[in-house]
Design a protein around this motif. Structure first.
Motif, PDB file in Angstrom:
ATOM      1  N   ARG A  52     -34.152 -47.739 -58.832  1.00  0.00           N
ATOM      2  CA  ARG A  52     -34.578 -47.814 -57.425  1.00  0.00           C
ATOM      3  C   ARG A  52     -35.613 -46.747 -57.072  1.00  0.00           C
ATOM      4  NH1 ARG A  52     -29.018 -46.191 -56.298  1.00  0.00           N
ATOM      5  NH2 ARG A  52     -29.038 -43.994 -55.732  1.00  0.00           N
ATOM      6  N   GLY A  53     -36.074 -45.999 -58.062  1.00  0.00           N
ATOM      7  CA  GLY A  53     -37.127 -45.018 -57.826  1.00  0.00           C
ATOM      8  C   GLY A  53     -36.632 -43.699 -57.294  1.00  0.00           C
ATOM      9  N   ASP A  54     -35.383 -43.401 -57.543  1.00  0.00           N
ATOM     10  CA  ASP A  54     -34.752 -42.190 -57.047  1.00  0.00           C
ATOM     11  C   ASP A  54     -34.396 -41.252 -58.200  1.00  0.00           C
ATOM     12  OD1 ASP A  54     -33.672 -40.513 -55.123  1.00  0.00           O
ATOM     13  OD2 ASP A  54     -31.730 -41.533 -55.096  1.00  0.00           O
ATOM     14  N   GLU A 102     -44.286 -54.145 -60.961  1.00  0.00           N
ATOM     15  CA  GLU A 102     -43.594 -55.400 -61.292  1.00  0.00           C
ATOM     16  C   GLU A 102     -43.480 -55.601 -62.799  1.00  0.00           C
ATOM     17  OE1 GLU A 102     -42.022 -57.425 -59.116  1.00  0.00           O
ATOM     18  OE2 GLU A 102     -42.571 -55.885 -57.642  1.00  0.00           O
ATOM     19  N   ALA A 104     -43.073 -45.364 -63.201  1.00  0.00           N
ATOM     20  CA  ALA A 104     -43.271 -45.035 -61.786  1.00  0.00           C
ATOM     21  C   ALA A 104     -42.850 -43.589 -61.516  1.00  0.00           C
ATOM     22  CB  ALA A 104     -42.494 -46.004 -60.896  1.00  0.00           C
ATOM     23  N   HIS A 105     -41.761 -43.174 -62.126  1.00  0.00           N
ATOM     24  CA  HIS A 105     -41.297 -41.789 -61.975  1.00  0.00           C
ATOM     25  C   HIS A 105     -42.384 -40.820 -62.445  1.00  0.00           C
ATOM     26  CE1 HIS A 105     -38.869 -38.163 -62.281  1.00  0.00           C
ATOM     27  NE2 HIS A 105     -39.284 -38.059 -63.528  1.00  0.00           N
ATOM     28  N   THR A 148     -40.826 -49.858 -66.501  1.00  0.00           N
ATOM     29  CA  THR A 148     -41.703 -49.747 -65.325  1.00  0.00           C
ATOM     30  C   THR A 148     -41.170 -48.698 -64.357  1.00  0.00           C
ATOM     31  OG1 THR A 148     -40.645 -51.588 -64.146  1.00  0.00           O
ATOM     32  CG2 THR A 148     -42.588 -52.112 -65.478  1.00  0.00           C
ATOM     33  N   SER A 149     -39.864 -48.612 -64.214  1.00  0.00           N
ATOM     34  CA  SER A 149     -39.271 -47.583 -63.339  1.00  0.00           C
ATOM     35  C   SER A 149     -39.502 -46.192 -63.913  1.00  0.00           C
ATOM     36  CB  SER A 149     -37.771 -47.836 -63.158  1.00  0.00           C
ATOM     37  OG  SER A 149     -37.551 -49.062 -62.515  1.00  0.00           O
ATOM     38  N   LYS A 195     -44.678 -42.490 -54.339  1.00  0.00           N
ATOM     39  CA  LYS A 195     -43.620 -43.474 -54.589  1.00  0.00           C
ATOM     40  C   LYS A 195     -44.300 -44.720 -55.121  1.00  0.00           C
ATOM     41  CE  LYS A 195     -39.608 -41.913 -53.049  1.00  0.00           C
ATOM     42  NZ  LYS A 195     -38.437 -41.866 -53.868  1.00  0.00           N
ATOM     43  N   LEU A 196     -44.023 -45.071 -56.344  1.00  0.00           N
ATOM     44  CA  LEU A 196     -44.646 -46.218 -56.985  1.00  0.00           C
ATOM     45  C   LEU A 196     -43.599 -47.257 -57.354  1.00  0.00           C
ATOM     46  CD1 LEU A 196     -47.016 -44.303 -59.436  1.00  0.00           C
ATOM     47  CD2 LEU A 196     -47.646 -45.394 -57.273  1.00  0.00           C
ATOM     48  N   LYS A 197     -44.015 -48.492 -57.392  1.00  0.00           N
ATOM     49  CA  LYS A 197     -43.165 -49.599 -57.844  1.00  0.00           C
ATOM     50  C   LYS A 197     -44.060 -50.567 -58.597  1.00  0.00           C
ATOM     51  CE  LYS A 197     -39.457 -52.365 -57.585  1.00  0.00           C
ATOM     52  NZ  LYS A 197     -38.399 -52.175 -58.527  1.00  0.00           N
ATOM     53  N   GLN A 252     -38.159 -53.774 -66.900  1.00  0.00           N
ATOM     54  CA  GLN A 252     -37.897 -53.167 -65.583  1.00  0.00           C
ATOM     55  C   GLN A 252     -37.561 -51.690 -65.745  1.00  0.00           C
ATOM     56  OE1 GLN A 252     -34.400 -54.583 -63.510  1.00  0.00           O
ATOM     57  NE2 GLN A 252     -35.094 -53.740 -61.567  1.00  0.00           N
TER      58      GLN A 252
END
Length: 154
Positions: free
Chosen positions: A76-78, A9, A141-142, A137-138, A5-7, A134
């Protein structure tokens, strides 16, 4: 190996993570290598500046629905795994990790310094620069969640 799980900025953090994976080595928990992920992310970022293929406008009527249903999940990373991307954005298999990380980093610099028009995303429509970063970046992260650094402190 579980998916990370990454986030992030900003896209500079994404580029740093790609460089870290390149230097440390990595294990795959998905279909794509670091090179393929960087290539795919670069194609999407560059399309924000240069424009998407014209045929992708066919999905324009679905944008409000996709923006309402799918965009919040992605942000939201889902984001669900296994959704096929357009063939235009599927990377080749024989890419160099080092070369693609470098090209991705240059794409990030280009995006961050870009002050002109940003093309609407084929599925989600228009974004301002900060919101589009944003989104990217999401998206990163996925994809990068399917890779884990080989070093012991990951």
């Amino acid at each position: 190996m579980a998916r990370r799980k990454l986030k992030f900025e900003n896209l500079a953090e994404v580029a740093s993570e790609c460089e870290r994976l390149l230097q440390a080595g990595y294990q795959r928990n998905g279909n794509w290598s670091l090179a393929q992920i960087c290539n795919h992310m670069r194609m999407t970022i560059d399309s924000s500046i240069d424009g998407y293929p014209k045929w992708m406008a066919i999905g324009k009527p679905l944008r409000p629905l996709l923006r309402w249903l799918m965009l919040p999940k992605l942000l939201r990373g889902d984001s669900p795994a296994g959704i096929k991307t357009a063939s235009t954005f599927v990377p080749a298999e024989d890419l160099s990790d080092a070369e693609e990380v470098s090209l991705f980093t240059e794409s990030v610099r280009r995006f961050q310094s870009h002050t002109g028009y940003l093309h609407p995303h084929p599925g989600f429509g228009k974004f301002d620069h900060a919101s589009l970063e944003q989104f990217h970046t999401s998206h990163a992260a996925h994809h990068l969640g399917f890779l884990a650094a080989s070093e012991s402190d990951n």
